[in-house]
Design a protein around this motif. Structure first.
Motif, short mmCIF file in Angstrom:
data_model
loop_
_atom_site.label_atom_id
_atom_site.label_comp_id
_atom_site.label_asym_id
_atom_site.label_seq_id
_atom_site.Cartn_x
_atom_site.Cartn_y
_atom_site.Cartn_z
N ASN A 189 -13.55 -112.64 -105.69
CA ASN A 189 -14.25 -112.81 -104.41
C ASN A 189 -15.72 -112.43 -104.51
O ASN A 189 -16.57 -112.99 -103.81
CB ASN A 189 -13.58 -111.97 -103.31
N ASP B 248 -5.38 -112.73 -94.97
CA ASP B 248 -6.81 -112.41 -94.95
C ASP B 248 -7.50 -112.62 -96.29
O ASP B 248 -8.66 -112.23 -96.45
CB ASP B 248 -7.03 -110.97 -94.46
N SER B 249 -6.82 -113.24 -97.25
CA SER B 249 -7.52 -113.62 -98.48
C SER B 249 -8.36 -114.87 -98.25
O SER B 249 -9.15 -115.26 -99.11
CB SER B 249 -6.52 -113.86 -99.62
N PHE B 250 -8.18 -115.52 -97.09
CA PHE B 250 -8.99 -116.68 -96.70
C PHE B 250 -9.97 -116.28 -95.61
O PHE B 250 -9.75 -115.31 -94.88
CB PHE B 250 -8.10 -117.81 -96.14
N ASN B 251 -11.05 -117.05 -95.49
CA ASN B 251 -11.93 -116.95 -94.33
C ASN B 251 -11.56 -118.06 -93.35
O ASN B 251 -11.13 -119.14 -93.76
CB ASN B 251 -13.40 -117.12 -94.74
N GLU B 252 -11.74 -117.81 -92.06
CA GLU B 252 -11.40 -118.83 -91.07
C GLU B 252 -12.18 -120.12 -91.30
O GLU B 252 -11.68 -121.22 -91.09
CB GLU B 252 -11.65 -118.30 -89.66
N LYS B 253 -13.45 -119.98 -91.77
CA LYS B 253 -14.26 -121.18 -91.97
C LYS B 253 -13.72 -122.05 -93.11
O LYS B 253 -14.08 -123.23 -93.21
CB LYS B 253 -15.71 -120.80 -92.26
N ASP B 254 -12.83 -121.48 -93.95
CA ASP B 254 -12.23 -122.28 -95.02
C ASP B 254 -11.43 -123.45 -94.45
O ASP B 254 -11.20 -124.43 -95.14
CB ASP B 254 -11.31 -121.41 -95.88
N LYS C 22 -3.25 -117.09 -88.52
CA LYS C 22 -3.44 -115.99 -89.46
C LYS C 22 -2.27 -115.02 -89.36
O LYS C 22 -1.77 -114.75 -88.28
CB LYS C 22 -4.75 -115.26 -89.17
N LYS D 98 -5.30 -118.78 -83.94
CA LYS D 98 -6.75 -118.80 -84.03
C LYS D 98 -7.37 -119.12 -82.68
O LYS D 98 -6.87 -119.97 -81.97
CB LYS D 98 -7.22 -119.86 -85.04
#
Length: 659
Positions: free
Chosen positions: A242, A624-630, A641, A659
């Protein structure tokens, strides 16, 4: 100590404002020459100050020391000082409409800040602590505090990514300063192959290397020395990846992202916000590699906001190179001694919000930030960077932008796009003279834009030329007529080859001159700026794009078979049509829970998720290993999430939120 606490301490100290005035006008940082022109009566025939500082008088008139004072002062009665209240008023109209405190007073006299800017907290806060330190330096005994009490650093919340970046910089810097073979390599590179030998002695470079935290990457067959170091420090693979200081190959190996590079950290206060790597291999496919971080305020803002003109550069070593080039060049060098250089940290490091900040300074004091000179590389990326950053400064900050076009020569049978550093190698002792000529021949951003787009058009005949000129008229119309004549020869250079001798240069020049000069010169409006933004977006130059660093993998050895985009389906004989799946990018988490959680998938390539997830899927749960913008570009599924909570018996419960 906070700012409010310092002001209260100063107010309680009983130090009169006249004592601060006296210290300021006698300090070497104060511009006495400007003061002499504005207030000749304040000096005797020898050029010495003869102002009487009445410390024990509650209020008294004297000469105004502000550079912006409009009228020449014959008598010392324009400026009234109030000692007890630490306030002042200028009858010459050079002060702010708002009262200024003693720290803001020092900002104006010592740091060159205009009263209009000093009165605005958001604009003047970057100068607050430097002004405080000036006061403490001169009044430490009266205040009862030391410089250590006011040595303010940037305050930030430390996170895992920041710890990894700090550890990375410390490791690379340790190699460059403490390990013989690496230290020798980087010293040779900078002092023999780059411009630093024109700036520093060997001893001075060692000090610069330490102060700048310059580093060097280690060499090893597996290209994973940094990765091993970070693992010893107990960082997880997920956090290391990351932080983007290491990369994961298709065959599963994790290697260092920077290999065979000199390393310069981008810093903001004591925070690492990015890295720049310069490849030692001159023939490498990727010579520059940047890991750009976000910063709220341009780190070099203090260098430029009090200047009428400034340079903007990509960063790295360009600032030092400019000093070296202009060291013997008189006025230009004196200008650069004030360091009016905005370092954008790559072409994508300067954001719209940064341009808004500069626009606020420009609006508060229109006498400053009038002209910005671009000094980007002349290659394709550099020219696009000039357009990107220049557009923000011109359209958002309302600053006039001029482009210094660096030369393109030939080297080893290939085009050689010179940056500021390369001027030394190309022109030796004449580098400074060449740069002055380049600045003198700088063209407006609009003229540069017209030439850029016409060159990109691939014009085949004169009809193409007319159509292209019409297409980009919104830029041509803002170019002054005298500058249109100046760039006409370059337009001819673009057109002449397509005629193959059918028309001579004189005829074409006359025709083109008529076409250019008949168009009126227009001024920008908010409406035309919006039209420009749309046109640039169509050309792919107006949008803020995420920078994805390329990797030159020639030195990493054979790469195994490509790993699947999504792992976890292999536990099924046939992939079921499930209503939802849970996905993660945390490999350690996946390995720990995959046996107990049927439907948990490990995602290696999110961009391929829509095509890989089976038909019939309604929802995707992500951790939470992802960002919402992904998930902005994913429209096939509803996304939620989730996280896990473990009860007293060790049983996992899935908690998710829409979300």
């Amino acid at each position: 100590m906070t700012g409010k606490e310092f002001l209260k301490r100063f107010e309680a100290s009983g130090i009169p404002l006249s004592a601060v005035y006296k210290v300021c006008v006698n300090a070497p940082e104060f511009d006495k020459e400007v003061f002499k022109k504005k207030a000749p009566g304040a000096f005797d025939y020898k050029g010495n100050l003869r102002t009487v500082f009445k410390d024990h008088q509650s209020a008294f008139p004297t000469y105004c020391p502000f550079p912006g004072h409009k009228k020449k002062q014959q008598r010392g009665d324009a400026f009234v000082l109030h000692n007890k209240s630490h306030s002042f008023h200028c009858y010459g109209g050079c002060g702010s409409d708002r009262p200024l405190n003693v720290v803001q007073f020092v900002m104006c006299l010592i740091l060159g800040v205009s009263p209009e800017v000093a009165a605005e907290f958001e604009l003047s806060k970057i100068f607050f602590w430097p002004a405080v330190r000036f006061l403490v330096k001169h009044f430490d005994k009266e205040l009862g505090i030391s410089l250590a009490d006011v040595s303010k650093k940037a305050v930030y919340k430390e996170d895992v990514k920041q710890k990894i970046l700090q550890a990375t910089v410390d490791y690379y810097h340790f190699l460059a300063t403490e390990v013989g073979k690496y230290s020798d390599k980087i010293d040779h590179y900078y002092l023999e192959e780059r411009f630093f030998k024109y700036v520093y002695t060997k001893e001075e470079f060692q000090e610069h290397k330490i102060n700048s935290k310059i580093g060097i990457t280690p060499s090893s067959p597996d290209n994973n020395m940094l990765y091993k170091k970070l693992k010893k420090l107990k960082f997880s693979d997920k956090d290391i990846l990351n932080a983007r200081v290491c990369i994961k190959l298709d065959d599963g190996r994790i290697i260092d992202a920077y290999r065979n590079h000199a390393i310069i950290p981008y810093t903001y206060g004591d925070r690492i916000i990015g890295l720049y790597g310069k490849n030692f291999n001159k023939n490498a496919k990727i010579k520059h590699k940047r890991l750009d971080g976000y910063y709220d305020t341009p780190t070099s803002l203090q260098n430029i906001v009090n200047e009428e003109e400034f340079y903007f550069v990509e960063g790295d070593n360009t600032e030092e190179a400019l000093f070296a080039i202009l060291k013997e060049r008189g006025g230009l060098y004196e200008l650069l001694m004030r360091r009016p250089i905005l370092k954008t940290m790559g072409s994508k490091g300067f954001k719209d919000e940064h341009a808004v900040i500069l626009g606020n300074y420009r609006e508060a004091d229109p006498r400053k930030l009038k002209v910005a000179y671009s000094i980007f590389d002349p290659d394709s990326a550099g020219r696009k960077g000039t357009l990107s950053v220049g557009r923000k400064l011109q359209n958002i900050s309302k600053i006039k932008v001029m482009v210094i076009r660096m030369p393109i020569l030939e080297k080893d049978g290939k085009p050689w796009h010179l940056d500021v550093n390369d001027l030394f190698e190309a022109y030796q002792e004449n580098a400074g003279i060449i740069f002055e000529k380049l600045k003198k021949n700088a063209i407006s951003l609009d003229a540069f834009t017209v030439l850029y787009f016409l060159e990109e058009e691939g014009i085949r005949d004169y009809a193409d030329a007319r159509i292209a000129l019409k297409r980009h008229a919104q830029y041509l119309d803002y170019v002054p007529k005298e500058e249109r004549l100046f760039i006409m020869e370059e337009l001819l250079d673009l057109l002449i080859p397509v005629f193959e001798g059918e028309i001579n240069r004189t005829e074409l020049r006359n025709d083109l001159k008529e076409l250019l000069m008949d168009r009126p010169v227009l001024k920008r409006t908010e409406e035309t700026i919006l039209e420009e933004e749309e046109a640039l977006k169509e050309l792919g130059l107006g949008e803020e794009e995420e920078v994805i660093e390329e990797d030159d993998l020639e030195d990493v050895g054979p790469i195994g078979p490509t790993i699947p985009a999504i792992e976890g389906f292999e536990v099924f004989d046939t992939i079921p049509s499930a209503p939802f799946w849970m996905i993660t990018q945390d490999e350690e988490f996946y390995k720990q829970h995959k046996e107990r959680m049927l439907g948990l998938l490990f995602v290696n390539k999110l961009e391929r998720m829509e095509e890989e997830i089976p038909n019939g899927t309604k929802m995707i749960l992500y951790d939470d290993s992802f960002n919402e913008k992904d998930f902005n570009s994913i429209s096939k599924f509803e996304t939620f999430k989730f996280h896990f909570e473990e009860d007293e018996k060790g049983k996992l419960q899935t908690i998710y939120e829409r979300k």
